[in-house]
Write an enzyme that holds these catalytic residues in place. Structure first.
Site, PDB file in Angstrom:
ATOM      1  N   LYS A 290       3.602 -10.936 -42.582  1.00  0.00           N
ATOM      2  CA  LYS A 290       3.409 -10.913 -41.105  1.00  0.00           C
ATOM      3  C   LYS A 290       3.492 -12.238 -40.716  1.00  0.00           C
ATOM      4  O   LYS A 290       3.977 -12.382 -39.417  1.00  0.00           O
ATOM      5  CB  LYS A 290       2.080 -10.353 -40.504  1.00  0.00           C
ATOM      6  CG  LYS A 290       1.981  -8.704 -40.886  1.00  0.00           C
ATOM      7  CD  LYS A 290       0.874  -8.261 -39.951  1.00  0.00           C
ATOM      8  CE  LYS A 290       0.947  -6.480 -39.814  1.00  0.00           C
ATOM      9  NZ  LYS A 290      -0.063  -6.009 -39.093  1.00  0.00           N
TER      10      LYS A 290
ATOM     11  N   LYS B 291       8.014  -0.321 -45.629  1.00  0.00           N
ATOM     12  CA  LYS B 291       6.996   0.669 -45.128  1.00  0.00           C
ATOM     13  C   LYS B 291       7.356   1.022 -43.477  1.00  0.00           C
ATOM     14  O   LYS B 291       7.683   0.139 -43.115  1.00  0.00           O
ATOM     15  CB  LYS B 291       5.420  -0.116 -45.029  1.00  0.00           C
ATOM     16  CG  LYS B 291       4.506   0.975 -44.949  1.00  0.00           C
ATOM     17  CD  LYS B 291       3.064   0.023 -44.881  1.00  0.00           C
ATOM     18  CE  LYS B 291       3.087  -0.737 -43.425  1.00  0.00           C
ATOM     19  NZ  LYS B 291       1.564  -0.701 -42.941  1.00  0.00           N
TER      20      LYS B 291
ATOM     21  N   LYS C 144       4.166   0.514 -37.315  1.00  0.00           N
ATOM     22  CA  LYS C 144       4.389   0.666 -35.631  1.00  0.00           C
ATOM     23  C   LYS C 144       4.947  -0.642 -35.181  1.00  0.00           C
ATOM     24  O   LYS C 144       5.415  -0.497 -34.241  1.00  0.00           O
ATOM     25  CB  LYS C 144       3.163   1.095 -35.206  1.00  0.00           C
ATOM     26  CG  LYS C 144       1.811   0.322 -35.801  1.00  0.00           C
ATOM     27  CD  LYS C 144       0.332   1.033 -35.090  1.00  0.00           C
ATOM     28  CE  LYS C 144      -0.567   1.269 -35.852  1.00  0.00           C
ATOM     29  NZ  LYS C 144      -0.854   0.096 -36.585  1.00  0.00           N
TER      30      LYS C 144
END
Ligand code: AQP
Length: 347
Positions: free
Chosen positions: A118, A201, A204
């Protein structure tokens, strides 16, 4: 002497950082509902403090939190049987997280792959909260002395860190206080992959909306996304071994298997030799059949946001009743003075 079984307490959470996806549904929500229906003590949390570790628009965050609550209820979580609440309403999470920030080591957190993914190349610019995320997650779980945590595959490393924090705290203070939690990574779809890239993956926060199915997507949009989902031109193999190097194909087979509650091997046996276009006809039907009733119920629930807030508030009160005494004991063990009664509601 007969062994007394350790009582099970289930805790898990989902970040309201956007629309919930088919990955959240198959990897987490369906398990949450099964555990509730099996009669376990279940505590489910919309982890809004985790969501703000990356920038969130305030109005969007509040909307996404209510919408995630609606998704839980529409998917089968009964707020009378399970405790359903948003994290920021129960102060114990943030308070215990601070104590765990002082227990966990920089080296442990530096190894977390989710932080690396991230933060990307720009680590210096990532928030401190993003780095300390796993300590807050440990606090979420241990504030309830939860024993079992159902999650998707991607959360395994964070759960190992929760175990390490519990063990280190217990050792440092010579207490057998925090339980060493068991991850529950079960089901056919513990890792649903992106519809655009079978090695990533489904998430969202992926910039491409075409990479995922959202629980708010219309039937037409679900169809469009699945029809455009990346595959290859080979027919479906008759065994899973034949899909080893075909991650996108394998992902669609897994999604089909999870939605129809059968093994992936069964699915390849049914469709062996078929082209993906034909398989996708059935996949679309199955996905729409499963998701559309949830979308419909979510929409209805979202017509009354006040009622959702009331449910979350009531859940928070029940959650605080469990976590406050655990926090008070943690303070005592740590030597932090708490001379006033635990304040759950000072209004
Ligand atoms: N693709 C997935 N397949 C299976 N399980 C999944 N989960 C998430 N994505 C998949 C599981 O859903 C639960 C809640 O996850 P989260 O929303 O708190 O955080 P996440 O794992 O970081 O999910 P996202 O969608 O990727 O969120 P963003 O993009 O906001 O970071 C967990 O049990 C997770 O395993």
């Amino acid at each position: 002497m007969e062994e007394v079984p350790h009582p099970k307490r289930i805790f898990s959470g989902i970040q309201p950082s956007g629309n919930l996806t088919l990955g959240n549904y198959l990897g987490a929500l369906t398990r949450f509902v099964e555990l509730q229906n099996a009669g376990a003590e279940t505590i489910y949390c919309l982890v809004d403090l985790h969501a703000i570790t990356v920038r969130q628009d305030p109005d969007d965050l509040a909307h996404a939190t209510r919408e995630a609550a609606a998704a839980f209820i529409a998917a089968g979580i009964d707020p009378r049987r399970s405790i359903l609440f948003n994290q920021s309403q129960v102060a114990a999470h943030a308070e215990l997280a601070w104590i765990f920030n002082c227990v966990a080591r920089m080296g442990w957190l530096s190894r977390m792959t989710q932080f690396k993914d991230k933060a990307g190349k720009n680590r210096e610019n990532a928030s401190v909260g993003l780095f300390a995320y796993p300590c807050l997650m440990a606090a979420d779980i241990l504030a309830y002395h939860a024993t079992h945590v159902p999650v998707g595959e991607d959360q395994k490393q964070h759960l190992e860190l929760t175990r390490d924090i519990a063990i280190k705290f217990n050792q440092e203070f010579r207490q057998d206080f925090f339980p060493v939690v068991e991850p529950v990574i079960e089901g056919i779809a513990t890792r649903v992959m992106s519809l655009r890239d079978g090695t990533k993956k489904m998430s969202k926060s992926d910039p491409s909306d075409m990479s995922r199915i959202n629980l708010t997507d219309s039937a037409d949009l679900i169809e469009k996304k699945l029809r455009r989902a990346r595959t290859d031109s080979d027919p479906i193999a008759d065994s899973l071994d034949g899909l080893t190097d075909r991650p996108e194909a394998r992902n669609l087979i897994n999604i089909f298997a999870a939605l129809s509650e059968q093994t992936a091997q069964n699915v390849v046996e049914i469709y062996a030799g078929s082209q993906f276009a034909r398989f996708k006809d059935d996949l679309v039907e199955l996905a729409v059949e499963t998701i559309s009733p949830i979308t419909h119920d979510m929409k209805k629930l979202m017509e009354d946001p006040g009622e959702i807030d009331r449910i979350l508030g009531a859940g928070a009160e029940r959650a605080a009743a469990i976590s406050e005494p655990i926090l008070t004991q943690t303070f005592e063990i740590t030597g932090l003075i708490r001379s006033r009664p635990a304040a759950i509601d000072e209004s």
